[in-house]
Motif scaffolding. Structure first.
Motif, PDB file in Angstrom:
ATOM      1  N   SER A 155      -7.664   3.391   5.779  1.00 52.50           N
ATOM      2  CA  SER A 155      -6.862   2.260   5.301  1.00 52.50           C
ATOM      3  C   SER A 155      -7.374   0.968   5.919  1.00 52.50           C
ATOM      4  CB  SER A 155      -5.396   2.462   5.686  1.00 52.50           C
ATOM      5  OG  SER A 155      -4.900   3.620   5.057  1.00 52.50           O
ATOM      6  N   THR A 156      -7.648  -0.001   5.073  1.00 49.06           N
ATOM      7  CA  THR A 156      -8.164  -1.274   5.558  1.00 49.06           C
ATOM      8  C   THR A 156      -7.820  -2.363   4.550  1.00 49.06           C
ATOM      9  OG1 THR A 156     -10.173  -2.413   6.302  1.00 49.06           O
ATOM     10  CG2 THR A 156     -10.462  -0.776   4.594  1.00 49.06           C
ATOM     11  N   ILE A 167      -6.708 -12.029  -7.138  1.00 53.11           N
ATOM     12  CA  ILE A 167      -7.846 -12.409  -6.301  1.00 53.11           C
ATOM     13  C   ILE A 167      -7.942 -13.931  -6.262  1.00 53.11           C
ATOM     14  CG2 ILE A 167     -10.351 -12.262  -6.088  1.00 53.11           C
ATOM     15  CD1 ILE A 167     -10.127  -9.425  -7.276  1.00 53.11           C
ATOM     16  N   GLN A 168      -7.304 -14.492  -5.246  1.00 52.39           N
ATOM     17  CA  GLN A 168      -7.255 -15.945  -5.050  1.00 52.39           C
ATOM     18  C   GLN A 168      -7.645 -16.233  -3.603  1.00 52.39           C
ATOM     19  OE1 GLN A 168      -6.467 -18.222  -7.329  1.00 52.39           O
ATOM     20  NE2 GLN A 168      -5.831 -16.826  -8.958  1.00 52.39           N
ATOM     21  N   PRO A 169      -8.272 -17.377  -3.343  1.00 50.17           N
ATOM     22  CA  PRO A 169      -8.646 -17.696  -1.956  1.00 50.17           C
ATOM     23  C   PRO A 169      -7.452 -17.643  -1.019  1.00 50.17           C
ATOM     24  CG  PRO A 169      -9.629 -19.265  -3.482  1.00 50.17           C
ATOM     25  CD  PRO A 169      -8.692 -18.425  -4.294  1.00 50.17           C
ATOM     26  N   GLY A 170      -7.632 -16.969   0.112  1.00 49.41           N
ATOM     27  CA  GLY A 170      -6.577 -16.859   1.112  1.00 49.41           C
ATOM     28  C   GLY A 170      -5.731 -15.605   0.981  1.00 49.41           C
ATOM     29  N   GLU A 171      -5.871 -14.900  -0.124  1.00 42.32           N
ATOM     30  CA  GLU A 171      -5.072 -13.690  -0.317  1.00 42.32           C
ATOM     31  C   GLU A 171      -5.743 -12.480   0.350  1.00 42.32           C
ATOM     32  OE1 GLU A 171      -2.174 -13.426  -1.429  1.00 42.32           O
ATOM     33  OE2 GLU A 171      -1.821 -15.328  -2.442  1.00 42.32           O
ATOM     34  N   VAL A 172      -4.920 -11.513   0.728  1.00 38.58           N
ATOM     35  CA  VAL A 172      -5.418 -10.302   1.395  1.00 38.58           C
ATOM     36  C   VAL A 172      -5.065  -9.088   0.544  1.00 38.58           C
ATOM     37  CG1 VAL A 172      -5.189  -8.826   3.430  1.00 38.58           C
ATOM     38  CG2 VAL A 172      -5.231 -11.309   3.696  1.00 38.58           C
ATOM     39  N   ALA A 173      -6.055  -8.298   0.206  1.00 39.50           N
ATOM     40  CA  ALA A 173      -5.842  -7.035  -0.500  1.00 39.50           C
ATOM     41  C   ALA A 173      -5.929  -5.891   0.495  1.00 39.50           C
ATOM     42  CB  ALA A 173      -6.895  -6.857  -1.588  1.00 39.50           C
ATOM     43  N   LEU A 174      -5.218  -4.818   0.206  1.00 42.24           N
ATOM     44  CA  LEU A 174      -5.287  -3.622   1.052  1.00 42.24           C
ATOM     45  C   LEU A 174      -6.101  -2.553   0.333  1.00 42.24           C
ATOM     46  CD1 LEU A 174      -1.597  -3.536   2.331  1.00 42.24           C
ATOM     47  CD2 LEU A 174      -3.617  -4.448   3.502  1.00 42.24           C
ATOM     48  N   LEU A 175      -6.763  -1.724   1.094  1.00 39.35           N
ATOM     49  CA  LEU A 175      -7.660  -0.720   0.528  1.00 39.35           C
ATOM     50  C   LEU A 175      -7.438   0.641   1.170  1.00 39.35           C
ATOM     51  CD1 LEU A 175     -11.022  -2.660   1.151  1.00 39.35           C
ATOM     52  CD2 LEU A 175      -9.427  -3.064  -0.706  1.00 39.35           C
ATOM     53  N   ASP A 176      -7.639   1.677   0.387  1.00 42.33           N
ATOM     54  CA  ASP A 176      -7.815   3.027   0.914  1.00 42.33           C
ATOM     55  C   ASP A 176      -9.198   3.478   0.477  1.00 42.33           C
ATOM     56  OD1 ASP A 176      -5.364   3.264   2.125  1.00 42.33           O
ATOM     57  OD2 ASP A 176      -4.408   4.192   0.387  1.00 42.33           O
ATOM     58  N   LEU A 177     -10.052   3.741   1.441  1.00 43.19           N
ATOM     59  CA  LEU A 177     -11.433   4.084   1.127  1.00 43.19           C
ATOM     60  C   LEU A 177     -11.730   5.510   1.546  1.00 43.19           C
ATOM     61  CD1 LEU A 177     -13.171   0.810   2.387  1.00 43.19           C
ATOM     62  CD2 LEU A 177     -12.508   1.386   0.047  1.00 43.19           C
ATOM     63  N   PRO A 178     -12.622   6.173   0.825  1.00 43.74           N
ATOM     64  CA  PRO A 178     -12.981   7.538   1.224  1.00 43.74           C
ATOM     65  C   PRO A 178     -13.714   7.514   2.552  1.00 43.74           C
ATOM     66  CG  PRO A 178     -14.435   6.744  -0.520  1.00 43.74           C
ATOM     67  CD  PRO A 178     -13.362   5.708  -0.349  1.00 43.74           C
ATOM     68  N   THR A 179     -13.512   8.542   3.355  1.00 39.42           N
ATOM     69  CA  THR A 179     -14.235   8.622   4.623  1.00 39.42           C
ATOM     70  C   THR A 179     -15.620   9.223   4.379  1.00 39.42           C
ATOM     71  OG1 THR A 179     -12.985  10.648   4.986  1.00 39.42           O
ATOM     72  CG2 THR A 179     -12.291   8.694   6.192  1.00 39.42           C
ATOM     73  N   VAL A 180     -15.667  10.449   3.930  1.00 41.19           N
ATOM     74  CA  VAL A 180     -16.944  11.080   3.619  1.00 41.19           C
ATOM     75  C   VAL A 180     -16.821  11.735   2.244  1.00 41.19           C
ATOM     76  CG1 VAL A 180     -18.661  12.781   4.301  1.00 41.19           C
ATOM     77  CG2 VAL A 180     -17.365  11.547   6.043  1.00 41.19           C
ATOM     78  N   GLY A 181     -17.707  11.340   1.345  1.00 45.38           N
ATOM     79  CA  GLY A 181     -17.714  11.941   0.015  1.00 45.38           C
ATOM     80  C   GLY A 181     -16.345  11.861  -0.634  1.00 45.38           C
ATOM     81  N   THR A 187       0.826  -1.198   0.000  1.00 46.90           N
ATOM     82  CA  THR A 187       0.000   0.000   0.000  1.00 46.90           C
ATOM     83  C   THR A 187       0.863   1.252   0.000  1.00 46.90           C
ATOM     84  OG1 THR A 187      -1.641   1.263   1.248  1.00 46.90           O
ATOM     85  CG2 THR A 187      -0.144  -0.111   2.531  1.00 46.90           C
ATOM     86  N   ARG A 188       0.292   2.340  -0.507  1.00 45.89           N
ATOM     87  CA  ARG A 188       1.000   3.630  -0.473  1.00 45.89           C
ATOM     88  C   ARG A 188       0.673   4.380   0.811  1.00 45.89           C
ATOM     89  NH1 ARG A 188      -0.370   5.962  -6.345  1.00 45.89           N
ATOM     90  NH2 ARG A 188       0.940   7.714  -5.705  1.00 45.89           N
ATOM     91  N   SER A 189      -0.208   3.810   1.634  1.00 45.75           N
ATOM     92  CA  SER A 189      -0.518   4.486   2.901  1.00 45.75           C
ATOM     93  C   SER A 189      -0.130   3.584   4.076  1.00 45.75           C
ATOM     94  CB  SER A 189      -1.994   4.881   2.941  1.00 45.75           C
ATOM     95  OG  SER A 189      -2.812   3.762   2.702  1.00 45.75           O
ATOM     96  N   VAL A 190      -1.114   3.096   4.838  1.00 42.42           N
ATOM     97  CA  VAL A 190      -0.809   2.353   6.057  1.00 42.42           C
ATOM     98  C   VAL A 190      -1.429   0.961   5.983  1.00 42.42           C
ATOM     99  CG1 VAL A 190      -0.973   2.395   8.581  1.00 42.42           C
ATOM    100  CG2 VAL A 190      -0.908   4.547   7.313  1.00 42.42           C
ATOM    101  N   ASP A 191      -0.645  -0.052   6.325  1.00 44.97           N
ATOM    102  CA  ASP A 191      -1.176  -1.412   6.420  1.00 44.97           C
ATOM    103  C   ASP A 191      -1.782  -1.588   7.807  1.00 44.97           C
ATOM    104  OD1 ASP A 191      -1.704  -4.095   6.700  1.00 44.97           O
ATOM    105  OD2 ASP A 191       0.343  -4.776   6.296  1.00 44.97           O
ATOM    106  N   THR A 192      -3.099  -1.545   7.881  1.00 44.06           N
ATOM    107  CA  THR A 192      -3.785  -1.706   9.172  1.00 44.06           C
ATOM    108  C   THR A 192      -4.337  -3.115   9.329  1.00 44.06           C
ATOM    109  OG1 THR A 192      -5.876  -0.975   8.221  1.00 44.06           O
ATOM    110  CG2 THR A 192      -4.481   0.724   9.214  1.00 44.06           C
ATOM    111  N   VAL A 193      -3.935  -4.005   8.433  1.00 46.59           N
ATOM    112  CA  VAL A 193      -4.552  -5.329   8.376  1.00 46.59           C
ATOM    113  C   VAL A 193      -3.658  -6.432   8.944  1.00 46.59           C
ATOM    114  CG1 VAL A 193      -5.441  -7.075   6.785  1.00 46.59           C
ATOM    115  CG2 VAL A 193      -5.980  -4.667   6.414  1.00 46.59           C
ATOM    116  N   THR A 194      -2.378  -6.350   8.672  1.00 45.15           N
ATOM    117  CA  THR A 194      -1.464  -7.406   9.111  1.00 45.15           C
ATOM    118  C   THR A 194      -1.558  -7.601  10.631  1.00 45.15           C
ATOM    119  OG1 THR A 194       0.043  -7.054   7.272  1.00 45.15           O
ATOM    120  CG2 THR A 194       0.958  -8.104   9.236  1.00 45.15           C
TER     121      THR A 194
END
Lengths: 251, 113
Positions: free
Chosen positions: A114-115, A93-107, A28-35
């Motif tokens: 980051s998730t 996109i394969q079973p068991g793999e984890v993708a990272l996301l940056d999602l908008p908060t509001v609008g 990710t270009r931001s923060v890995d909050t998943v590991t």
């Protein structure tokens, strides 16, 4: 699948293996909050349970469900609204793999949440993501394609609760509808990419359980509202540290 | 393969014996079988011993069934799960809400406890 993660090989029928703590090959270009986090589905969420179905008919497009799903998996991030980022794992996109996301908060606010998601299931006609702790939703969402008469239909169906009371509050004041618009735009983009002139996305929302699960109120300790606020407030400090270290400033 | 569900009363519990596949298309047979259970029943045991296949749509149906059971004050238990499907319930963390037992006797003992 990667050779370094043999325990995460998919099963023969498309399911991922159980994982205790998530790891990812995505960058990710931001923060890995998943590991290090666990997955959290609708059973572990706080808010009302919603089943949402978004579907679009590929009228006038000569294709079949398997072709559409393969295309969707391959180019998944490109159909998202521009306000969001999807960082795919190395093997896609394969079973068991984890993708990272940056999602908008509001609008279209510049602050991103980051998730990530775990791919819990994938076959030739569908694939399913499950959210980790710290995501706004405790959910899984299945992307699929099927034939309805002579037409191929693509669909995204989510089963979701908000993860904590802060997000549930946001859902009550508009985030719920905003989330719907995200998937409506995604399906419209996919359909347009496949050649549908004027994609019409049908949305069905069903509140499966109106009760809130107060036993999961402590999910708030992972709340993205808190982590995003902290991340935003401390961004200048991280930027200054990177400059001092001679690193590249964040974009 | 289609889904069929047999309803078998067992004291204060009722066993739903599932045959075939559980997918998103299994909603009608599964929910119809659940609807046939008297409201006085305190525990519902899902028997997966004759399960052929379950996809993510089927897992979603189990969540819906779980919500209906919880709303009715009933416990949901499971028996007959292969190691593979036990893993899937662990993966999706459904095993935290559905009690998994090795056999009918153990499930009914838990149901009456």
């Amino acid at each position: 699948m990667t050779a370094t993660q043999p325990d995460r090989k998919p099963t023969t029928d498309g399911w991922a293996r159980p994982v205790d703590k998530l790891t990812t090959t995505a960058t990710t270009r931001s923060v890995d909050t998943v590991t290090g986090r666990r997955v959290a589905g609708p059973v572990q969420g706080f808010g009302q349970l919603w089943q949402k179905t978004f579907a679009v008919r590929l009228e006038g497009v000569d294709t079949d469900p398997e072709t559409v799903v393969a295309y969707w998996k391959e180019r998944f991030p490109t159909f998202w609204p521009k306000t969001a980022r999807f960082y795919a794992p190395l093997s896609g996109i394969q079973p068991g793999e984890v993708a990272l996301l940056d999602l908008p908060t509001v609008g279209s606010a510049p602050v991103k949440m980051s998730t990530g998601v775990l791919v819990i299931y994938a076959d030739r006609e569908s694939f399913t993501f499950m959210t980790p702790e710290g995501h706004a939703l405790s959910a899984w969402i299945t992307f699929s394609a099927f034939r309805d008469g002579d037409v191929t239909v693509v669909q995204a169906q989510a089963l979701e609760r908000t993860s904590d009371p802060l997000i549930e509050l946001g859902y009550l004041v508009g985030f719920n509808r905003e989330n719907d618009r995200f998937w409506e735009a995604t399906l419209a983009n996919l359909a347009a990419s496949l050649g549908v002139a004027s994609p019409a996305v049908e949305t069905r929302r069903l509140c499966v359980d109106r009760r809130r699960q107060w036993k999961y109120v402590r999910n708030v300790r992972y709340s993205p509202v808190i982590s995003t606020t902290v991340s935003t407030v401390t961004a200048p400090v991280r930027w200054a540290r990177r400059r001092r270290a001679g690193g590249r400033a964040p974009e | 393969m289609t889904t069929t569900v047999d309803v078998a009363p067992a004291g204060s519990a009722t066993i739903l014996r599932i045959h075939g596949d559980i997918t998103g298309a299994s909603e009608a047979p599964l929910m119809d079988a659940y609807a046939a259970i008297p409201a006085s029943v305190r525990s519902v045991v899902l028997d997966f011993g004759d399960l052929e296949y379950m996809n993510s749509g089927g897992i979603g149906l189990l969540v819906t069934l779980l919500v209906r059971a919880q709303r009715a004050g009933q416990r949901l238990l499971a028996i007959g799960l292969s190691e593979h499907y036990r893993e899937i319930l662990a993966l999706t963390r459904l095993d935290e809400a559905i009690g998994i037992h090795d056999d009918e006797g153990a499930a009914l003992a838990a149901a009456s406890a």
